[in-house]
Design a protein around this motif. Structure first.
Motif, PDB file in Angstrom:
ATOM      1  N   UNK A  64     -16.902   4.571   9.688  1.00  0.00           N
ATOM      2  CA  UNK A  64     -17.107   3.400   8.816  1.00  0.00           C
ATOM      3  C   UNK A  64     -17.116   2.121   9.643  1.00  0.00           C
ATOM      4  N   UNK A  65     -16.420   2.145  10.793  1.00  0.00           N
ATOM      5  CA  UNK A  65     -16.290   0.938  11.612  1.00  0.00           C
ATOM      6  C   UNK A  65     -17.649   0.388  12.043  1.00  0.00           C
ATOM      7  N   UNK A  66     -18.655   1.257  12.239  1.00  0.00           N
ATOM      8  CA  UNK A  66     -19.951   0.773  12.726  1.00  0.00           C
ATOM      9  C   UNK A  66     -20.677  -0.072  11.685  1.00  0.00           C
ATOM     10  N   UNK A  67     -20.900   0.435  10.463  1.00  0.00           N
ATOM     11  CA  UNK A  67     -21.509  -0.449   9.451  1.00  0.00           C
ATOM     12  C   UNK A  67     -20.647  -1.666   9.178  1.00  0.00           C
ATOM     13  N   UNK A  68     -19.318  -1.515   9.206  1.00  0.00           N
ATOM     14  CA  UNK A  68     -18.434  -2.647   8.939  1.00  0.00           C
ATOM     15  C   UNK A  68     -18.605  -3.717  10.012  1.00  0.00           C
ATOM     16  N   UNK A  69     -18.752  -3.301  11.260  1.00  0.00           N
ATOM     17  CA  UNK A  69     -18.928  -4.261  12.351  1.00  0.00           C
ATOM     18  C   UNK A  69     -20.249  -4.985  12.195  1.00  0.00           C
ATOM     19  N   UNK A  70     -21.231  -4.293  11.611  1.00  0.00           N
ATOM     20  CA  UNK A  70     -22.517  -4.937  11.431  1.00  0.00           C
ATOM     21  C   UNK A  70     -22.472  -5.954  10.315  1.00  0.00           C
ATOM     22  N   UNK A  71     -21.724  -5.650   9.218  1.00  0.00           N
ATOM     23  CA  UNK A  71     -21.759  -6.553   8.073  1.00  0.00           C
ATOM     24  C   UNK A  71     -20.941  -7.820   8.312  1.00  0.00           C
ATOM     25  N   UNK A  72     -19.707  -7.670   8.693  1.00  0.00           N
ATOM     26  CA  UNK A  72     -18.869  -8.862   8.767  1.00  0.00           C
ATOM     27  C   UNK A  72     -18.091  -8.967  10.075  1.00  0.00           C
ATOM     28  N   UNK A  73     -18.516  -8.302  11.104  1.00  0.00           N
ATOM     29  CA  UNK A  73     -17.918  -8.514  12.413  1.00  0.00           C
ATOM     30  C   UNK A  73     -16.499  -8.032  12.552  1.00  0.00           C
ATOM     31  N   UNK A  74     -15.578  -8.762  11.954  1.00  0.00           N
ATOM     32  CA  UNK A  74     -14.167  -8.506  12.251  1.00  0.00           C
ATOM     33  C   UNK A  74     -13.665  -7.225  11.608  1.00  0.00           C
ATOM     34  N   UNK A  75     -14.304  -6.794  10.490  1.00  0.00           N
ATOM     35  CA  UNK A  75     -13.858  -5.556   9.857  1.00  0.00           C
ATOM     36  C   UNK A  75     -14.072  -4.361  10.787  1.00  0.00           C
ATOM     37  N   UNK A  76     -15.148  -4.402  11.555  1.00  0.00           N
ATOM     38  CA  UNK A  76     -15.399  -3.327  12.501  1.00  0.00           C
ATOM     39  C   UNK A  76     -14.288  -3.222  13.519  1.00  0.00           C
ATOM     40  N   UNK A  77     -13.822  -4.384  13.989  1.00  0.00           N
ATOM     41  CA  UNK A  77     -12.733  -4.402  14.960  1.00  0.00           C
ATOM     42  C   UNK A  77     -11.471  -3.778  14.351  1.00  0.00           C
ATOM     43  N   UNK A  78     -11.163  -4.176  13.100  1.00  0.00           N
ATOM     44  CA  UNK A  78      -9.947  -3.675  12.446  1.00  0.00           C
ATOM     45  C   UNK A  78     -10.025  -2.154  12.268  1.00  0.00           C
ATOM     46  N   UNK A  79     -11.149  -1.687  11.660  1.00  0.00           N
ATOM     47  CA  UNK A  79     -11.298  -0.248  11.427  1.00  0.00           C
ATOM     48  C   UNK A  79     -11.287   0.530  12.737  1.00  0.00           C
ATOM     49  N   UNK A  80     -11.984  -0.009  13.748  1.00  0.00           N
ATOM     50  CA  UNK A  80     -12.065   0.684  15.032  1.00  0.00           C
ATOM     51  C   UNK A  80     -10.698   0.830  15.668  1.00  0.00           C
ATOM     52  N   UNK A  81      -9.907  -0.260  15.642  1.00  0.00           N
ATOM     53  CA  UNK A  81      -8.575  -0.195  16.259  1.00  0.00           C
ATOM     54  C   UNK A  81      -7.682   0.780  15.499  1.00  0.00           C
ATOM     55  N   UNK A  82      -7.772   0.755  14.135  1.00  0.00           N
ATOM     56  CA  UNK A  82      -6.937   1.684  13.354  1.00  0.00           C
ATOM     57  C   UNK A  82      -7.314   3.127  13.682  1.00  0.00           C
ATOM     58  N   UNK A  83      -8.621   3.408  13.734  1.00  0.00           N
ATOM     59  CA  UNK A  83      -9.067   4.769  14.040  1.00  0.00           C
ATOM     60  C   UNK A  83      -8.597   5.185  15.428  1.00  0.00           C
ATOM     61  N   UNK A  84      -8.676   4.261  16.375  1.00  0.00           N
ATOM     62  CA  UNK A  84      -8.251   4.532  17.755  1.00  0.00           C
ATOM     63  C   UNK A  84      -6.764   4.904  17.785  1.00  0.00           C
ATOM     64  N   UNK A  85      -5.939   4.086  17.101  1.00  0.00           N
ATOM     65  CA  UNK A  85      -4.483   4.322  17.116  1.00  0.00           C
ATOM     66  C   UNK A  85      -4.142   5.641  16.430  1.00  0.00           C
ATOM     67  N   UNK A  86      -4.756   5.884  15.252  1.00  0.00           N
ATOM     68  CA  UNK A  86      -4.467   7.124  14.519  1.00  0.00           C
ATOM     69  C   UNK A  86      -4.870   8.335  15.355  1.00  0.00           C
ATOM     70  N   UNK A  87      -6.076   8.266  15.940  1.00  0.00           N
ATOM     71  CA  UNK A  87      -6.561   9.387  16.747  1.00  0.00           C
ATOM     72  C   UNK A  87      -5.674   9.639  17.947  1.00  0.00           C
ATOM     73  N   UNK A  88      -5.282   8.573  18.649  1.00  0.00           N
ATOM     74  CA  UNK A  88      -4.451   8.731  19.839  1.00  0.00           C
ATOM     75  C   UNK A  88      -3.078   9.286  19.464  1.00  0.00           C
ATOM     76  N   UNK A  89      -2.516   8.803  18.320  1.00  0.00           N
ATOM     77  CA  UNK A  89      -1.211   9.301  17.887  1.00  0.00           C
ATOM     78  C   UNK A  89      -1.254  10.784  17.569  1.00  0.00           C
ATOM     79  N   UNK A  90      -2.336  11.209  16.890  1.00  0.00           N
ATOM     80  CA  UNK A  90      -2.439  12.627  16.556  1.00  0.00           C
ATOM     81  C   UNK A  90      -2.652  13.480  17.793  1.00  0.00           C
ATOM     82  N   UNK A  91      -3.392  12.943  18.773  1.00  0.00           N
ATOM     83  CA  UNK A  91      -3.588  13.711  20.009  1.00  0.00           C
ATOM     84  C   UNK A  91      -2.249  13.926  20.710  1.00  0.00           C
ATOM     85  N   UNK A  92      -1.396  12.895  20.708  1.00  0.00           N
ATOM     86  CA  UNK A  92      -0.064  13.042  21.313  1.00  0.00           C
ATOM     87  C   UNK A  92       0.745  14.097  20.580  1.00  0.00           C
TER      88      UNK A  92
END
Lengths: 159, 106
Positions: A71-99
């Motif tokens: 979702x972060x990709x379309x979000x980054x296209x529409x309003x810029x900052x939402x992509x950053x928020x979604x991307x960082x959340x996905x990154x943190x969740x993914x990294x936490x689960x990998x650990x």
């Protein structure tokens, strides 16, 4: 005659009691049955996809990380900052689960680990992309504020 | 009958979200064209969809494939999602740079 009549009446209840005694008899085999409770020890794997999982669970945030990362990709296209928020959340969740998976590899399914990894990478890409666009936006806004005339000429030149 | 197909698409075309960046600064953002592109895709016009926004078709494929993958759990699913996602990001970036160089931002 009355004695004769009484005796059959007495006999009848005895017969009934005998019949009642005969009924409990079939229960005895069931009473002997309790030797077979081991079925309680069968742990069937519920809802496992592969069928090879022995009580393995899916990682809790793998699906969320993957979906947010995409979702972060379309979000980054529409309003810029939402992509950053979604991307960082996905990154943190993914990294936490990998650990989590690396601490207990036997506890979780491998497919959910792959999903978490994909979610982490998608989140990274989306974060980098939206950060890049935000930098471009800031440069354009800064340019427009500091030099409005130059900005107007720039737009006229592009038209 | 309440929403005939053609009129609904026309109505949708007149009521797209307007990009806040473009309304304020007059310059396209990297996502401008996505809605027009999806609308063209609904109308069945693949080439127009590609011209408006080249990343739409892979993006829609990516979303649909992810939903199917989360249901059915393919072995190669996560890997394919990563590759397509990186491809979409690269397409968006190249598209924006191309727009800048060819003066299509306005």
């Amino acid at each position: 005659m009355s004695e004769e009549q009484e005796t059959p009446q007495e006999n009848k209840p005895i017969d009934l009691s005998k019949g009642q005694q005969s009924e409990p008899a079939p229960f005895q085999p069931l009473g002997n049955g309790p030797v077979t409770p081991p079925p309680f020890q069968q742990p069937p794997p519920f809802g496992q996809f592969g069928g090879g999982g022995f009580g393995q669970q899916n990682l809790p945030n793998a699906t969320a990380a993957l979906v947010l990362g995409i979702i972060a990709i379309p979000a980054c296209c529409f309003y810029g900052i939402f992509g950053l928020v979604f991307g960082v959340i996905a990154w943190i969740l993914g990294a936490g689960d990998m650990k989590k998976y690396q601490l207990n590899p036997g506890l979780y399914t491998e497919s959910s680990y792959k999903n978490a990894k994909a979610g982490k990478i998608c989140g990274m890409i989306a974060t980098i992309l939206s950060a890049l666009f935000i930098v471009i936006f800031i440069l354009i806004i800064a340019g427009a504020i500091t030099n409005p005339q130059m900005f107007d000429n720039f737009i006229k030149g592009m038209k | 009958m309440a929403r005939p197909h053609k009129t609904f698409l026309e109505w949708l075309g007149e009521h797209l979200f307007s990009c806040p960046f473009k309304t304020h600064f007059g310059i396209d953002c990297p996502g401008c064209g996505l809605q027009r592109s999806v609308l063209a895709l609904f109308k069945g016009d693949l080439s127009a969809s590609f011209k408006f926004y080249p990343a739409t078709i892979p993006l829609i494929f990516l979303v649909l494939f992810t939903l199917i993958h989360l249901k059915l759990d393919f072995k190669f699913g996560a890997q394919l999602i990563k590759i397509v996602f990186a491809g979409v990001a690269v397409i968006i970036l190249i598209n924006y740079i191309y727009k800048i160089y060819t003066h299509q931002l306005i």
